[in-house]
Design a protein around this motif. Structure first.
Motif, PDB file in Angstrom:
ATOM      1  N   MET A   1     -10.934   8.084 -18.052  1.00  0.00           N
ATOM      2  CA  MET A   1     -11.864   7.495 -18.990  1.00  0.00           C
ATOM      3  C   MET A   1     -12.181   6.059 -18.555  1.00  0.00           C
ATOM      4  SD  MET A   1     -11.468   6.917 -23.095  1.00  0.00           S
ATOM      5  CE  MET A   1     -10.379   5.518 -23.151  1.00  0.00           C
ATOM      6  N   LYS A   2     -13.462   5.735 -18.488  1.00  0.00           N
ATOM      7  CA  LYS A   2     -13.867   4.376 -18.135  1.00  0.00           C
ATOM      8  C   LYS A   2     -14.076   3.568 -19.402  1.00  0.00           C
ATOM      9  CE  LYS A   2     -15.923   4.989 -13.659  1.00  0.00           C
ATOM     10  NZ  LYS A   2     -16.987   4.568 -12.775  1.00  0.00           N
ATOM     11  N   VAL A   3     -13.654   2.297 -19.326  1.00  0.00           N
ATOM     12  CA  VAL A   3     -13.872   1.352 -20.421  1.00  0.00           C
ATOM     13  C   VAL A   3     -14.402   0.051 -19.832  1.00  0.00           C
ATOM     14  CG1 VAL A   3     -12.116   2.342 -21.937  1.00  0.00           C
ATOM     15  CG2 VAL A   3     -11.491   0.514 -20.380  1.00  0.00           C
ATOM     16  N   LYS A   4     -14.938  -0.770 -20.706  1.00  0.00           N
ATOM     17  CA  LYS A   4     -15.479  -2.062 -20.276  1.00  0.00           C
ATOM     18  C   LYS A   4     -14.717  -3.170 -20.978  1.00  0.00           C
ATOM     19  CE  LYS A   4     -19.558  -3.461 -21.842  1.00  0.00           C
ATOM     20  NZ  LYS A   4     -21.014  -3.641 -22.015  1.00  0.00           N
ATOM     21  N   VAL A   5     -14.323  -4.189 -20.214  1.00  0.00           N
ATOM     22  CA  VAL A   5     -13.742  -5.402 -20.782  1.00  0.00           C
ATOM     23  C   VAL A   5     -14.662  -6.566 -20.421  1.00  0.00           C
ATOM     24  CG1 VAL A   5     -11.359  -4.587 -20.755  1.00  0.00           C
ATOM     25  CG2 VAL A   5     -12.245  -5.777 -18.774  1.00  0.00           C
ATOM     26  N   SER A   6     -14.768  -7.513 -21.335  1.00  0.00           N
ATOM     27  CA  SER A   6     -15.667  -8.646 -21.119  1.00  0.00           C
ATOM     28  C   SER A   6     -14.954  -9.947 -21.426  1.00  0.00           C
ATOM     29  CB  SER A   6     -16.901  -8.526 -22.023  1.00  0.00           C
ATOM     30  OG  SER A   6     -17.605  -7.348 -21.754  1.00  0.00           O
ATOM     31  N   ARG A   7     -15.427 -10.988 -20.778  1.00  0.00           N
ATOM     32  CA  ARG A   7     -14.908 -12.340 -20.998  1.00  0.00           C
ATOM     33  C   ARG A   7     -16.102 -13.275 -21.158  1.00  0.00           C
ATOM     34  NH1 ARG A   7     -10.160 -15.281 -22.166  1.00  0.00           N
ATOM     35  NH2 ARG A   7     -10.726 -17.404 -21.690  1.00  0.00           N
ATOM     36  N   LYS A   8     -16.051 -14.136 -22.164  1.00  0.00           N
ATOM     37  CA  LYS A   8     -17.131 -15.080 -22.438  1.00  0.00           C
ATOM     38  C   LYS A   8     -16.679 -16.487 -22.066  1.00  0.00           C
ATOM     39  CE  LYS A   8     -19.115 -14.640 -26.430  1.00  0.00           C
ATOM     40  NZ  LYS A   8     -19.477 -14.767 -27.864  1.00  0.00           N
TER      41      LYS A   8
ATOM     42  N   VAL B   1     -16.435  -6.075 -16.830  1.00  0.00           N
ATOM     43  CA  VAL B   1     -15.882  -5.225 -15.776  1.00  0.00           C
ATOM     44  C   VAL B   1     -15.673  -3.839 -16.370  1.00  0.00           C
ATOM     45  CG1 VAL B   1     -13.942  -4.867 -14.199  1.00  0.00           C
ATOM     46  CG2 VAL B   1     -14.725  -7.190 -14.697  1.00  0.00           C
ATOM     47  N   THR B   2     -16.172  -2.821 -15.688  1.00  0.00           N
ATOM     48  CA  THR B   2     -16.013  -1.435 -16.141  1.00  0.00           C
ATOM     49  C   THR B   2     -15.149  -0.698 -15.138  1.00  0.00           C
ATOM     50  OG1 THR B   2     -18.208  -1.490 -17.153  1.00  0.00           O
ATOM     51  CG2 THR B   2     -17.262   0.677 -16.740  1.00  0.00           C
ATOM     52  N   GLY B   3     -14.202   0.075 -15.640  1.00  0.00           N
ATOM     53  CA  GLY B   3     -13.351   0.845 -14.737  1.00  0.00           C
ATOM     54  C   GLY B   3     -12.377   1.724 -15.485  1.00  0.00           C
ATOM     55  N   GLU B   4     -11.563   2.382 -14.715  1.00  0.00           N
ATOM     56  CA  GLU B   4     -10.523   3.254 -15.258  1.00  0.00           C
ATOM     57  C   GLU B   4      -9.344   2.410 -15.748  1.00  0.00           C
ATOM     58  OE1 GLU B   4     -10.769   6.552 -15.560  1.00  0.00           O
ATOM     59  OE2 GLU B   4     -12.695   6.676 -14.524  1.00  0.00           O
ATOM     60  N   ILE B   5      -8.685   2.876 -16.777  1.00  0.00           N
ATOM     61  CA  ILE B   5      -7.498   2.198 -17.300  1.00  0.00           C
ATOM     62  C   ILE B   5      -6.316   2.512 -16.389  1.00  0.00           C
ATOM     63  CG2 ILE B   5      -5.906   2.044 -19.241  1.00  0.00           C
ATOM     64  CD1 ILE B   5      -8.258   2.886 -21.043  1.00  0.00           C
ATOM     65  N   ASP B   6      -5.638   1.459 -15.956  1.00  0.00           N
ATOM     66  CA  ASP B   6      -4.436   1.630 -15.134  1.00  0.00           C
ATOM     67  C   ASP B   6      -3.340   2.230 -16.007  1.00  0.00           C
ATOM     68  OD1 ASP B   6      -1.676   0.563 -14.181  1.00  0.00           O
ATOM     69  OD2 ASP B   6      -2.991   0.259 -12.436  1.00  0.00           O
ATOM     70  N   SER B   7      -2.741   3.319 -15.553  1.00  0.00           N
ATOM     71  CA  SER B   7      -1.741   4.023 -16.371  1.00  0.00           C
ATOM     72  C   SER B   7      -0.463   3.210 -16.573  1.00  0.00           C
ATOM     73  CB  SER B   7      -1.404   5.372 -15.738  1.00  0.00           C
ATOM     74  OG  SER B   7      -0.878   5.199 -14.435  1.00  0.00           O
TER      75      SER B   7
ATOM     76  N   THR C   1      -0.253  -0.384 -16.556  1.00  0.00           N
ATOM     77  CA  THR C   1      -0.453  -1.632 -17.300  1.00  0.00           C
ATOM     78  C   THR C   1      -1.288  -1.454 -18.564  1.00  0.00           C
ATOM     79  OG1 THR C   1      -2.476  -2.194 -16.099  1.00  0.00           O
ATOM     80  CG2 THR C   1      -0.391  -2.976 -15.156  1.00  0.00           C
ATOM     81  N   GLY C   2      -2.120  -0.434 -18.575  1.00  0.00           N
ATOM     82  CA  GLY C   2      -3.050  -0.258 -19.684  1.00  0.00           C
ATOM     83  C   GLY C   2      -4.276  -1.145 -19.543  1.00  0.00           C
ATOM     84  N   PHE C   3      -4.384  -1.830 -18.395  1.00  0.00           N
ATOM     85  CA  PHE C   3      -5.499  -2.744 -18.133  1.00  0.00           C
ATOM     86  C   PHE C   3      -6.581  -2.055 -17.312  1.00  0.00           C
ATOM     87  CE2 PHE C   3      -2.489  -6.703 -17.669  1.00  0.00           C
ATOM     88  CZ  PHE C   3      -2.211  -6.656 -19.016  1.00  0.00           C
ATOM     89  N   VAL C   4      -7.816  -2.473 -17.519  1.00  0.00           N
ATOM     90  CA  VAL C   4      -8.873  -2.226 -16.540  1.00  0.00           C
ATOM     91  C   VAL C   4      -8.789  -3.357 -15.528  1.00  0.00           C
ATOM     92  CG1 VAL C   4     -11.372  -2.185 -16.162  1.00  0.00           C
ATOM     93  CG2 VAL C   4     -10.392  -1.020 -18.131  1.00  0.00           C
ATOM     94  N   MET C   5      -8.626  -4.568 -16.056  1.00  0.00           N
ATOM     95  CA  MET C   5      -8.420  -5.760 -15.248  1.00  0.00           C
ATOM     96  C   MET C   5      -7.669  -6.766 -16.102  1.00  0.00           C
ATOM     97  SD  MET C   5     -11.263  -8.165 -13.410  1.00  0.00           S
ATOM     98  CE  MET C   5     -10.722  -9.385 -12.225  1.00  0.00           C
ATOM     99  N   ASP C   6      -6.798  -7.504 -15.482  1.00  0.00           N
ATOM    100  CA  ASP C   6      -6.065  -8.545 -16.186  1.00  0.00           C
ATOM    101  C   ASP C   6      -7.074  -9.621 -16.616  1.00  0.00           C
ATOM    102  OD1 ASP C   6      -4.536 -10.796 -16.913  1.00  0.00           O
ATOM    103  OD2 ASP C   6      -2.958 -10.310 -15.472  1.00  0.00           O
ATOM    104  N   ILE C   7      -7.208  -9.842 -17.917  1.00  0.00           N
ATOM    105  CA  ILE C   7      -8.188 -10.792 -18.445  1.00  0.00           C
ATOM    106  C   ILE C   7      -7.918 -12.214 -17.935  1.00  0.00           C
ATOM    107  CG2 ILE C   7      -9.028 -11.886 -20.572  1.00  0.00           C
ATOM    108  CD1 ILE C   7     -10.212  -9.169 -20.122  1.00  0.00           C
TER     109      ILE C   7
END
Length: 73
Positions: free
Chosen positions: A1-8, A50-56, A58-64
């Protein structure tokens, strides 16, 4: 499953537009408030996603924190 994380992030920038070969009157006529000798500024808001797969593991797509540090570069 792909998810998106964002930083402002917010930042400011300033500039002055003028030509040394023109007098103050001509610079003011052409560039207006952007000719201010003390500069003229703008405020910006930047959103990076950043959009991507969740790392099994860490639970991260990317470390914020890493994303935050990349934006500040």
């Amino acid at each position: 499953m792909k998810v998106k994380v964002s930083r402002k992030a917010h930042f400011n920038a300033a500039h002055r537009l003028y030509r040394k070969d023109w007098d103050d009157s001509k610079n003011n006529e052409v560039f207006g408030k952007c000719n201010n000798p003390n500069f003229h500024g703008h405020n910006y808001e930047l959103i990076v996603s950043v959009t991507g797969e969740i790392d099994s593991e860490t639970g991260f797509v990317m470390d914020i924190k890493v994303l935050k540090d990349l934006i500040k570069v």
